[in-house]
Structure formats: structure tokens, C-alpha cells
Design an enzyme around this catalytic site. Structure first.
Site, PDB file in Angstrom:
ATOM      1  CD  GLU A  80      36.487 -17.254 -53.193  1.00  0.00           C
ATOM      2  OE1 GLU A  80      37.607 -17.605 -53.627  1.00  0.00           O
ATOM      3  OE2 GLU A  80      35.420 -17.773 -53.564  1.00  0.00           O
ATOM      4  CB  CYS A 146      32.301 -11.608 -55.573  1.00  0.00           C
ATOM      5  SG  CYS A 146      30.524 -11.846 -55.297  1.00  0.00           S
ATOM      6  CG  HIS A 170      31.811 -16.504 -53.193  1.00  0.00           C
ATOM      7  ND1 HIS A 170      33.062 -16.326 -53.755  1.00  0.00           N
ATOM      8  CD2 HIS A 170      31.009 -15.560 -53.774  1.00  0.00           C
ATOM      9  CE1 HIS A 170      33.013 -15.338 -54.626  1.00  0.00           C
ATOM     10  NE2 HIS A 170      31.775 -14.857 -54.657  1.00  0.00           N
TER      11      HIS A 170
END
Length: 222
Positions: A80, A146, A170
Site C-alpha cells: 500500500e 487495515c 495486503h
């Protein structure tokens, strides 16, 4: 001694086995390059998860923090880029493991709109692909625990001016979770493949203090 802190969320929602916990347990106690890896299990609960991880950072003083969670529906390991100061679990019809749901509330009142990971994402993705692990960069960490934890930890690092590189990875669902009747058709990845990807990504992060300046082609859709 250099240290890498790896965090993994516990089961949550409709996920009885979280790949993040499974991979964290594979990596905990290992040594990657010249760094020792420390793994911790994180509660899938708003704000409590931030307290657990920031307490571990205070105790260990790691050079790198890799946080992990599951993203059901994704077929690849995804690193991310962005965490936003916004929570909306009701859109997924999900509550955290304490029964709390959030809708439109920030993680940090009057905090910055977003933080960017300071990990070398392109270098990590290239290394993971070369190791045979399907991987891509994501600009959407969603709006549940998250994203919440990623934002909270990056805010903690920035507010305290800590010399720590941190970010989020992830993972797809585990095959045994994707095999459940309610999840049939969902992409999955074995614990071993996910762990290889994260291990290789950590190696790349340790090797590259600055990201590589080359394009990383993407077909990521979700």
C-alpha cells in the site's frame, strides 16, 4: 543489531484464519540480511490496534515496520502506498472484534488527510515478482482496520520524528478460507507463497534505503 517489526491481524469478520497472522508467525524469530525479525499479533479493533503496535515500536525501536492484513478479493500481494485519515466500516457491513463500527470518523482528529508509506515500494514489488510472487502497488488500503492501523502508525512515527520506515502489505485469502461456501470464487494464495513474498519484500526494503527510479508496470484493478 537491526530490527524489523512485522505485525499481523487476528481473525476478523468472515475470516476465520487471517493470512497476516499466519505469515507473521512464519517470519517471527527469523533473520533477514543483518536484521532480526520480531512478529506480533494485533487485535482487529479500532484504536487498540494502534496502541499495541506503537507500544511495540517503543519497546523494540525497529528500523522497519511491516504491517499486514487480508484483502479478500485480491489475487496478489499488494503493497500500500497511501493511508487516509478516514474510517468507514459500515460500507462493508463489518464491525471490529469489539463490536465497534465507524462511519466517516477520522483516526486522528485534525490530523493530515493522508500519509504515504516511506518504504521502497517499487523495489519491493520488483523483487517479489522476480521471486515468482504475484505482486503490485495499491493506492487503496480501504477504510477498515487495515487503513486505520497504517495511518495511526505513520502518524505516530511522523509526530515523534522517528527514523523508521513503515508501510502495509495486503495478502489474499488463504486457500482454506477461499474454499468456504460463502467465499467460493475468491482468489487465494498459500501461506508459503505469501510468506516468500513478504520475506523478499523485507530483503528489498533493507537493501534499498531509497526507492528505485524505474517504472513498475501494473494491471492492478481492485
Amino acid at each position: 543489531m537491526k530490527k524489523v517489526l512485522v505485525t499481523g491481524f487476528e481473525p476478523f469478520g468472515h475470516t476465520p484464519i487471517n493470512p497476516a497472522e499466519s505469515v507473521m508467525r512464519v517470519l517471527d524469530g527469523t533473520r533477514i540480511g543483518n536484521s532480526d525479525v520480531f512478529g506480533i499479533l494485533v487485535p482487529s479493533s479500532f484504536f487498540e490496534c494502534i496502541d499495541v503496535v506503537t507500544s511495540a515500536i517503543d519497546e523494540l525501536r525497529p528500523q522497519i515496520v511491516i504491517m499486514m492484513g487480508e484483502y479478500g478479493g485480491r489475487s496478489m500481494v499488494t503493497v500500500e502506498r497511501i493511508a487516509q485519515n478516514f474510517n468507514d466500516s459500515t460500507r462493508y457491513n463489518l464491525k471490529d472484534n469489539r463490536g465497534v463500527e465507524m462511519q466517516g470518523a477520522p483516526t486522528v482528529a485534525n490530523g493530515p488527510v493522508a500519509y504515504r508509506s516511506n518504504l521502497p515500494l517499487r523495489a519491493m514489488v520488483r523483487a517479489m515478482r522476480e521471486a515468482g510472487v504475484p505482486t503490485d502497488i495499491s493506492d487503496n488500503a480501504a477504510t477498515f482496520c487495515c487503513n486505520h492501523l497504517m495511518y495511526g502508525v505513520l502518524h505516530f512515527i511522523a509526530s515523534n520524528q522517528l527514523d523508521i520506515r513503515a508501510g502495509w502489505i495486503h495478502l489474499p485469502q488463504l486457500p482454506q478460507v477461499a474454499a468456504l461456501p460463502e467465499n467460493l470464487g475468491t482468489p487465494s494464495m498459500s501461506r508459503e507463497t505469501s510468506a516468500l513474498g513478504v520475506h523478499t519484500g523485507i530483503e528489498a526494503a533493507l537493501l534499498h534505503t531509497e526507492d528505485i527510479d524505474v517504472p513498475i508496470p501494473s494491471k492492478f484493478q481492485v
